[in-house]
Design an enzyme around this catalytic site. Structure first.
Site, PDB file in Angstrom:
ATOM      1  N   THR A  92      25.957 -23.549   3.160  1.00 34.75           N
ATOM      2  CA  THR A  92      26.209 -22.169   3.594  1.00 34.75           C
ATOM      3  C   THR A  92      24.922 -21.391   3.823  1.00 34.75           C
ATOM      4  OG1 THR A  92      28.291 -22.097   2.421  1.00 34.75           O
ATOM      5  CG2 THR A  92      27.279 -19.983   2.869  1.00 34.75           C
ATOM      6  N   SER A 135      27.776 -29.738   2.437  1.00 30.80           N
ATOM      7  CA  SER A 135      27.528 -30.689   1.344  1.00 30.80           C
ATOM      8  C   SER A 135      28.779 -31.471   0.952  1.00 30.80           C
ATOM      9  CB  SER A 135      26.911 -29.997   0.134  1.00 30.80           C
ATOM     10  OG  SER A 135      27.876 -29.279  -0.591  1.00 30.80           O
ATOM     11  N   THR A 186      26.649 -25.526  -1.838  1.00 35.70           N
ATOM     12  CA  THR A 186      26.983 -25.369  -3.259  1.00 35.70           C
ATOM     13  C   THR A 186      28.060 -26.353  -3.727  1.00 35.70           C
ATOM     14  OG1 THR A 186      28.583 -23.654  -2.709  1.00 35.70           O
ATOM     15  CG2 THR A 186      26.368 -22.920  -3.322  1.00 35.70           C
ATOM     16  N   ASP A 187      28.882 -26.851  -2.780  1.00 35.03           N
ATOM     17  CA  ASP A 187      30.059 -27.615  -3.209  1.00 35.03           C
ATOM     18  C   ASP A 187      29.712 -28.871  -4.006  1.00 35.03           C
ATOM     19  OD1 ASP A 187      31.580 -25.704  -2.027  1.00 35.03           O
ATOM     20  OD2 ASP A 187      32.080 -26.860  -0.239  1.00 35.03           O
TER      21      ASP A 187
END
Ligand code: ASP
Length: 331
Positions: free
Chosen positions: A12, A54, A85-86
């Site tokens: 992101t 990710s 972030t995932d």
């Protein structure tokens, strides 16, 4: 002058709006235009590795990140990996095993909102990460996010939308960053020379238990994967309904051929298989590895590292699994 290398991988933080939703596509030059104010005593280079959400992270992407850090290790004082972030907690855990005893900080960061948006956490996360990576007291692999510095072996994404996305599980945060000041709570020793590992075996399966689960898939899982992590309930046990199938399947292999590891679905305080009969009888009849206070992301990464790097016998695997690395286990 401290020299920092930023490695971009997508996520992101470097995404732009498209008709299909957010896509990671910002070039290093575009990212540089959005970089927050950094003191003149820090020099920054940016290297684009790849542009992925990710969700699409694989072992070969991890190897590319590790290679980029290894190739540039002597040229920089610290590294910042911009990452979605995932799956950042998995990457942080993988890097913690694949790059051990790093005197130079390797910081992972990202954002819940793209850096080009008016309201975004990207700039403060990047600013904190650069500041932390440039500080001579920082060592090893950590996530810097929303003002928290979290050990790479203890991070978990706990919120899907808001800025406080990560928590440190079973270990206090290493430090906090407030208005450009680093407040350190845990001292990370830098002991010895950095050690890079070369290969990862991603053939690790996660089996999450649900009440009344059928055992029918178990033989298939063991025929495909080298290690199976069972995410059990509470302190840890295996339901009688699948125990026999597990025993039958595992008896077809040598213990080092098919690794069985146990962890818990409970977020905090780890597994304690010795507490209840449902756990103790499993520990008595199987050769298993128990997560204890290691997080799910961490045991998966640790097994991928152990199985990828020449552990041949059960004793070797067991010994490596229970030897703490990068503060992964403190019990
Ligand atoms: N789906 C995005 C990713 O992991 C989410 C993010 O970066 O926050 O790449």
């Amino acid at each position: 002058m401290r020299k920092i290398l930023i490695l971009t991988t997508g996520g992101t933080i470097a995404s732009v709006q498209s008709p299909d939703g957010l896509v990671p596509g910002m070039s290093s030059n575009q990212l540089r235009e959005h970089l927050p104010q950094i003191g003149s005593d820090i020099a920054i280079d940016i290297k684009e590795l790849f542009h992925i959400d990710s969700t699409d992270m694989t072992a070969s992407h991890w190897i590319r990140i590790i290679d980029a850090i290894r190739d540039n290790y002597d040229l920089y004082d610290g590294f910042v990996v911009c990452h979605g972030t995932d799956t950042m907690a998995y990457t942080a855990a993988v890097l913690s095993y694949m790059i051990q005893n790093s005197e130079k900080p390797i910081v992972l960061t990202g954002a819940q909102k793209p850096i080009g948006f008016e309201i975004t956490d990207a700039k403060s996360n990047l600013q904190d990460s650069i500041l932390y990576a440039a500080n001579s007291l920082s060592h090893g692999v950590q996530i810097v996010f929303a003002g928290k510095v979290i050990a790479g072996t203890h991070a978990r994404k706990v919120r899907s939308m808001s800025f406080l996305a990560f928590e440190s599980i079973n270990l206090p945060v290493i430090a906090e960053i407030n208005n450009g000041h680093i407040i350190r709570y845990l001292n990370i020793p830098s002991n010895g020379r950095v050690q890079f590992y070369d290969s990862i075996n991603p053939n690790v399966f996660l089996l999450k238990l649900t009440p009344s689960m059928s055992p029918d898939l178990i033989p298939e899982i063991f025929s495909i994967y080298d290690a199976v992590v069972i995410e059990s309930f509470g302190a840890g046990g295996i339901p009688a309904s699948i125990e026999n199938t597990l025993l039958t399947e595992l008896s077809k292999y040598r213990p080092e051929e098919k690794i069985l590891a146990m962890t818990t679905q409970v977020t905090y305080e780890g597994s304690h298989m010795n507490t209840y009969a449902v756990g103790r009888r499993i520990a008595d009849s199987f050769k298993i590895l128990e997560a204890r206070d290691m997080t799910l992301e961490t045991i998966i990464a640790k097994l991928m590292w152990i199985l990828g790097n020449n552990s041949k016998t059960w004793d070797e695997i067991e010994q490596r699994f229970y030897t703490p690395v990068a503060m992964d286990s403190v019990y």
